[in-house]
Design an enzyme around this catalytic site. Sequence first.
Site, PDB file in Angstrom:
ATOM      1  CG  ASP A  20      -4.428  -1.786   1.831  1.00 34.93           C
ATOM      2  OD1 ASP A  20      -4.286  -2.739   1.255  1.00 34.93           O
ATOM      3  OD2 ASP A  20      -4.221  -1.653   2.987  1.00 34.93           O
ATOM      4  CE1 TYR A  52      11.952   3.797  11.283  1.00 36.48           C
ATOM      5  CE2 TYR A  52      10.285   2.366  10.408  1.00 36.48           C
ATOM      6  CZ  TYR A  52      10.750   2.822  11.345  1.00 36.48           C
ATOM      7  OH  TYR A  52       9.859   2.921  12.628  1.00 36.48           O
ATOM      8  CG  HIS A  85      14.853   0.304   3.881  1.00 35.52           C
ATOM      9  ND1 HIS A  85      14.830   0.529   2.598  1.00 35.52           N
ATOM     10  CD2 HIS A  85      16.026   0.042   4.335  1.00 35.52           C
ATOM     11  CE1 HIS A  85      16.173   0.214   2.251  1.00 35.52           C
ATOM     12  NE2 HIS A  85      16.997   0.079   3.472  1.00 35.52           N
ATOM     13  CE  LYS A 143      -5.893  -4.701  -0.582  1.00 33.82           C
ATOM     14  NZ  LYS A 143      -4.547  -5.151  -0.058  1.00 33.82           N
ATOM     15  N   GLY A 176      -2.734  -6.184  -4.813  1.00 40.05           N
ATOM     16  CA  GLY A 176      -3.110  -7.373  -4.589  1.00 40.05           C
ATOM     17  C   GLY A 176      -3.218  -7.415  -2.901  1.00 40.05           C
ATOM     18  CB  THR A 224      -0.877   0.079   1.316  1.00 37.28           C
ATOM     19  OG1 THR A 224      -1.761  -1.219   1.262  1.00 37.28           O
ATOM     20  CG2 THR A 224      -1.794   1.354   1.374  1.00 37.28           C
ATOM     21  CB  VAL A 225       3.883   2.091   1.732  1.00 34.88           C
ATOM     22  CG1 VAL A 225       5.349   3.022   1.685  1.00 34.88           C
ATOM     23  CG2 VAL A 225       3.454   2.326   3.528  1.00 34.88           C
TER      24      VAL A 225
HETATM   25  N1  LIG Z   1       8.898   2.426   4.556  1.00 30.87           N
HETATM   26  C1  LIG Z   1       8.148   2.231   5.834  1.00 30.87           C
HETATM   27  N2  LIG Z   1       8.551   2.806   6.749  1.00 30.87           N
HETATM   28  C2  LIG Z   1       7.841   2.654   7.811  1.00 30.87           C
HETATM   29  N3  LIG Z   1       6.536   1.811   7.922  1.00 30.87           N
HETATM   30  C3  LIG Z   1       6.363   1.327   6.828  1.00 30.87           C
HETATM   31  C4  LIG Z   1       7.083   1.202   5.360  1.00 30.87           C
HETATM   32  N4  LIG Z   1       6.401   0.563   4.913  1.00 30.87           N
HETATM   33  C5  LIG Z   1       5.108   0.043   5.266  1.00 30.87           C
HETATM   34  N5  LIG Z   1       5.137   0.437   6.801  1.00 30.87           N
HETATM   35  C6  LIG Z   1       4.283   0.019   7.531  1.00 30.87           C
HETATM   36  O1  LIG Z   1       4.222  -1.327   7.687  1.00 30.87           O
HETATM   37  C7  LIG Z   1       2.761  -1.781   7.693  1.00 30.87           C
HETATM   38  C8  LIG Z   1       2.526  -2.554   6.300  1.00 30.87           C
HETATM   39  O2  LIG Z   1       2.608  -1.717   5.001  1.00 30.87           O
HETATM   40  P1  LIG Z   1       1.578  -1.798   4.031  1.00 30.87           P
HETATM   41  O3  LIG Z   1       0.066  -1.783   4.688  1.00 30.87           O
HETATM   42  O4  LIG Z   1       1.905  -0.965   3.108  1.00 30.87           O
HETATM   43  O5  LIG Z   1       1.625  -3.484   3.563  1.00 30.87           O
HETATM   44  P2  LIG Z   1       0.752  -4.288   2.518  1.00 30.87           P
HETATM   45  O6  LIG Z   1       1.789  -5.131   1.935  1.00 30.87           O
HETATM   46  O7  LIG Z   1       0.094  -3.318   1.772  1.00 30.87           O
HETATM   47  O8  LIG Z   1      -0.166  -4.911   3.472  1.00 30.87           O
HETATM   48  P3  LIG Z   1      -1.672  -5.918   2.990  1.00 30.87           P
HETATM   49  O9  LIG Z   1      -1.025  -7.381   2.517  1.00 30.87           O
HETATM   50  O10 LIG Z   1      -2.265  -5.927   4.050  1.00 30.87           O
HETATM   51  O11 LIG Z   1      -2.059  -5.100   1.844  1.00 30.87           O
HETATM   52  C9  LIG Z   1       1.898  -0.457   7.868  1.00 30.87           C
HETATM   53  O12 LIG Z   1       1.793  -0.385   9.079  1.00 30.87           O
HETATM   54  C10 LIG Z   1       2.685   0.473   7.259  1.00 30.87           C
HETATM   55  O13 LIG Z   1       2.449   1.953   7.872  1.00 30.87           O
HETATM   56  C1  LIG Z   2      -5.451  -8.917   6.550  1.00 29.55           C
HETATM   57  C2  LIG Z   2      -4.120  -8.645   5.760  1.00 29.55           C
HETATM   58  N1  LIG Z   2      -3.703  -7.140   6.029  1.00 29.55           N
HETATM   59  C3  LIG Z   2      -4.324  -8.739   4.370  1.00 29.55           C
HETATM   60  N2  LIG Z   2      -5.338  -7.954   3.965  1.00 29.55           N
HETATM   61  C4  LIG Z   2      -4.795 -10.129   3.660  1.00 29.55           C
HETATM   62  C5  LIG Z   2      -3.342 -11.026   3.956  1.00 29.55           C
HETATM   63  C6  LIG Z   2      -3.736 -12.546   3.362  1.00 29.55           C
HETATM   64  C7  LIG Z   2      -2.534 -13.305   3.695  1.00 29.55           C
HETATM   65  C8  LIG Z   2      -2.921 -14.764   3.532  1.00 29.55           C
HETATM   66  C9  LIG Z   2      -1.673 -15.731   3.908  1.00 29.55           C
HETATM   67  O1  LIG Z   2      -0.671 -15.649   2.908  1.00 29.55           O
HETATM   68  O2  LIG Z   2      -1.777 -16.650   5.160  1.00 29.55           O
HETATM   69 MG   LIG Z   3      -1.930  -3.166   1.470  1.00 27.42          MG
END
Ligand SMILES: Nc1ncnc2c1ncn2[C@@H]1O[C@H](COP(=O)(O)OP(=O)(O)OP(=O)(O)O)[C@@H](O)[C@H]1O
Ligand SMILES: C[C@H](N)[C@H](N)CCCCCC(=O)O
Ligand SMILES: [Mg+2]
EC number: 6.3.3.3
Length: 244
Positions: free
Chosen positions: A54, A206, A176, A37, A115, A16-17
């Site tokens: 997201d 980060y 990061h 999303k 995804g 998402t970031v």
């Molecule tokens: N570069 C970064 N620095 C600090 N925190 C981060 C960074 N990237 C992501 N995070 C934090 O890590 C967590 C997960 O990030 P994010 O929600 O983007 O993951 P995601 O892969 O989209 O997860 P999902 O599978 O749920 O969609 C969030 O709390 C986000 O704020």
């Molecule tokens: C709830 C979470 N933040 C995501 N939206 C969905 C992650 C599914 C992970 C499934 C798995 O690999 O076990």
């Molecule tokens: Mg996400």
Amino acid sequence: MTVFFITGTDTDVGKTVVTSLFVSFMKSYGYHCAPFKPIQSGAVQRDGEWIAPDPEIYQLVTEHQEMKDLYAYLLEKPCSPHLAAAHEQVQFDFSFINNKVNKLEKAYDGVILEGAGGLYVPLIEDGYCMIDWMEELHVPTILVARAGVGTINHTVLSVEALVRRKIPIAGIIFNHLHEEEEGIVKDNIHMVEKLTKVPIIGTVPYRENILDVLADQDERQKCYADWEINVFREAFADESATIA
Ligand SMILES: Nc1ncnc2c1ncn2[C@@H]1O[C@H](COP(=O)(O)OP(=O)(O)OP(=O)(O)O)[C@@H](O)[C@H]1O
Ligand SMILES: C[C@H](N)[C@H](N)CCCCCC(=O)O
Ligand SMILES: [Mg+2]
């Protein structure tokens, strides 16, 4: 119009970031992209309204889209989409999703699909996974990976799975999630590039206050300072990168 798919080596790796930064990055080169999303599990209720976590973050960078246009399915249980959907007796209609994406394709230069979790995340209880849908979509894919220790294995395995399905990989972005030892990160990137031959698009630093960073144009720009635009220009030139 071009569709990109943002996947990751896992849930919580920063898709998402990266999606949010990607929208801002492409806008800085004149491409207006819409984040989307398709399937959001882990919805939260606030003031009586269901919120998609997201897309709520996307709204820090895209003022043009209403929340309802930023996702297709919103599920409560914070787990794999197949289980969250079964919990609510929801069946995903992929033509409904594709129609929403097609509408965005007509209104924007590009659509950035995020995804849920990683590649082998089941969408349906029969075992149809995210990667199966990605194989059908066949659009340029960006793989988000952790920057620190443990990423080499996860990233190479994910690339291997994408290559086996002939899913086009635009590149990898290393995120990061913590302050890391930069010598290890540098070697991680080098080894992944050596083992996969996939272009490394760049990294994301980060930032403890990452949401404040996403809300600030100058701070966002610092996050994608090392990103390679040509990788995306090629994908934009690829006529087949659409689900129309
Ligand atoms: N570069 C970064 N620095 C600090 N925190 C981060 C960074 N990237 C992501 N995070 C934090 O890590 C967590 C997960 O990030 P994010 O929600 O983007 O993951 P995601 O892969 O989209 O997860 P999902 O599978 O749920 O969609 C969030 O709390 C986000 O704020
Ligand atoms: C709830 C979470 N933040 C995501 N939206 C969905 C992650 C599914 C992970 C499934 C798995 O690999 O076990
Ligand atoms: Mg996400």
